[in-house]
Design an enzyme around this catalytic site. Structure first.
Site, PDB file in Angstrom:
ATOM      1  N   LYS A  86     -18.269  41.677  23.677  1.00  0.00           N
ATOM      2  CA  LYS A  86     -19.246  41.027  22.800  1.00  0.00           C
ATOM      3  C   LYS A  86     -20.669  41.485  23.110  1.00  0.00           C
ATOM      4  O   LYS A  86     -21.488  41.624  22.205  1.00  0.00           O
ATOM      5  CB  LYS A  86     -19.143  39.502  22.907  1.00  0.00           C
ATOM      6  CG  LYS A  86     -17.895  38.951  22.238  1.00  0.00           C
ATOM      7  CD  LYS A  86     -18.061  37.512  21.792  1.00  0.00           C
ATOM      8  CE  LYS A  86     -16.840  37.088  20.977  1.00  0.00           C
ATOM      9  NZ  LYS A  86     -16.872  35.720  20.507  1.00  0.00           N
ATOM     10  N   LYS A 134      -8.559  43.363  17.649  1.00  0.00           N
ATOM     11  CA  LYS A 134      -7.999  42.086  17.212  1.00  0.00           C
ATOM     12  C   LYS A 134      -8.720  41.567  15.971  1.00  0.00           C
ATOM     13  O   LYS A 134      -9.893  41.868  15.750  1.00  0.00           O
ATOM     14  CB  LYS A 134      -8.042  41.058  18.348  1.00  0.00           C
ATOM     15  CG  LYS A 134      -9.330  40.289  18.480  1.00  0.00           C
ATOM     16  CD  LYS A 134      -9.154  39.134  19.465  1.00  0.00           C
ATOM     17  CE  LYS A 134     -10.399  38.256  19.456  1.00  0.00           C
ATOM     18  NZ  LYS A 134     -10.393  37.184  18.488  1.00  0.00           N
ATOM     19  N   LYS A 142     -13.142  36.446  13.636  1.00  0.00           N
ATOM     20  CA  LYS A 142     -13.955  35.752  12.629  1.00  0.00           C
ATOM     21  C   LYS A 142     -15.259  36.472  12.372  1.00  0.00           C
ATOM     22  O   LYS A 142     -15.798  36.462  11.297  1.00  0.00           O
ATOM     23  CB  LYS A 142     -14.299  34.345  13.121  1.00  0.00           C
ATOM     24  CG  LYS A 142     -13.308  33.302  12.720  1.00  0.00           C
ATOM     25  CD  LYS A 142     -13.859  31.938  13.069  1.00  0.00           C
ATOM     26  CE  LYS A 142     -13.094  31.361  14.233  1.00  0.00           C
ATOM     27  NZ  LYS A 142     -13.782  31.414  15.494  1.00  0.00           N
TER      28      LYS A 142
END
Ligand code: ATP
Ligand code: LTN
Length: 329
Positions: free
Chosen positions: A113, A195, A198
């Site tokens: 991230k 993956k 969202k």
């Protein structure tokens, strides 16, 4: 006494996606029957990356409403919003002091991230796993139903809890992750090496539980596959393997049955059947969602009632910790 389960979802989009649902949320619905369940909309986790005020506010209501719509019962499970229970932030400070920098440096979610952030990387993103450990430890959680990406965070949670217990005596329960192997990592439709997420910038990568039937059809039909023809479970064919995994999870059929069913057929038929199967399970959720999201007053009542109950348990844990540390309580 029932065992305790805890799990959380970030309000980082207007709706959870089928990866969240198959990897975690579907288990939440089943497990609430036999466990004392805490399900948390983790808004404090969401702000570890930049959020827009209005979107975040909408997403908190929307995520909460969707959890009800998929079958979480707010009278049976404690479904609450993280920031409504202040003890989460309070204990995070304390457990920060029992977490090693080296441990946080090893977290793969942080590495991934932080690499994606274009402006700044916040200290909150770095500290994310400690807040998550606190979520779990406040309620003496035994089991955490999650997708595979969260396993490393749960191992860290155990290490922090164990460290504190060894130094001050048994305060925390050591929790265990519960993974459903086959759906633990649903991959992106546009890049099956990553993956489904969202916060993926590419909207075609993700099927949201609020997507209309036509949108679902379009996303599935354009999902990345390969140039081979046969419809078979082959781990090397990443895109197809992911789609077949979704099909299997949604229909409950065995791999053999699925391969037989699609023998001699091609991608077009497979994808359109997959899209229809998804629409079928999502439709009733959307109907209920429409009712829940239209009544924010009722949502707020559930949120407040459950936060109040959660805070009673959380406060007991915080007081115990403070007492152990030698604070004056
Ligand atoms: P974000 O993109 O904002 O990080 P996310 O899509 O990863 O969000 P979370 O809110 O972080 O979703 O996760 C909620 C639950 O869904 C967690 O238990 C997580 O492990 C699970 N989960 C998330 N993505 C997947 C996926 N692709 N496959 C299976 N489970 C998943
Ligand atoms: N980090 C989790 C969300 C989360 C969570 C938790 C999951 C926050 N606190 C406690 C299980 C238990 C994620 O899904 N990204």
């Amino acid at each position: 006494m029932k065992k305790v389960i805890f799990s959380g979802i970030q309000p980082s989009a207007q709706s959870p996606h089928i990866g969240n649902y198959l990897g975690a949320l579907r288990q939440w619905v089943e497990l609430q029957k036999n466990y004392q369940a805490y399900y948390c909309v983790v808004d404090l986790h969401a702000i570890t990356v930049p959020q827009e005020k209005k979107k975040l506010n909408d997403s908190i209501y929307a995520t909460y409403a969707m959890l009800l719509a998929i079958g979480i019962d707010p009278n049976m499970s404690n479904i609450f919003v993280q920031s409504h229970v202040r003890q989460h932030t309070e204990l995070t400070w304390i457990l920060n002091c029992f977490t090693h920098l080296g441990e946080l440096n090893r977290m793969t979610q942080f590495k991934e991230k932080s690499a994606k952030q274009t402006k700044i990387v916040s200290a909150g993103l770095y500290d994310y796993p400690v807040l998550m450990a606190v979520d779990i430890l406040l309620y003496h959680t035994n089991i955490i139903p999650v997708g595979e990406d969260q396993v490393q965070h749960i191992e860290l949670t155990r290490d922090i809890a164990d460290r504190f217990n060894n130094a001050y005596g048994e305060v925390f329960t050591l929790p265990t992750a519960r993974i459903v192997k086959e759906t633990a990592r649903i991959m992106s439709l546009s890049d099956p090496k990553n993956k489904m997420s969202k916060s993926d910038a590419n909207l075609n990568a993700t099927v949201f539980l609020t997507d209309k039937p036509d949108v679902i059809r379009k996303k599935i039909m354009s999902a990345v596959t390969d140039s081979k023809k046969s419809i078979e479970f082959d781990k090397k064919r990443l895109g197809l393997y992911n789609l077949l995994g979704i099909y299997k999870a949604v229909t409950g059929e065995s791999e053999k049955e699925i391969e037989n069913h699609f023998s001699g057929k091609g991608y077009k038929e497979f994808k359109s059947e997959l899209a229809e199967a998804l629409i079928e399970i999502i439709k009733p959720m959307q109907q209920k969602y429409t009712t829940y999201i239209a009544d924010k007053t009722t949502l707020e009542i559930y949120m407040r009632q459950n936060a109040h109950k959660a805070a009673i348990v959380a406060e007991q844990t915080v007081r115990r910790v403070k007492e152990k540390l030698g604070f004056i309580i």
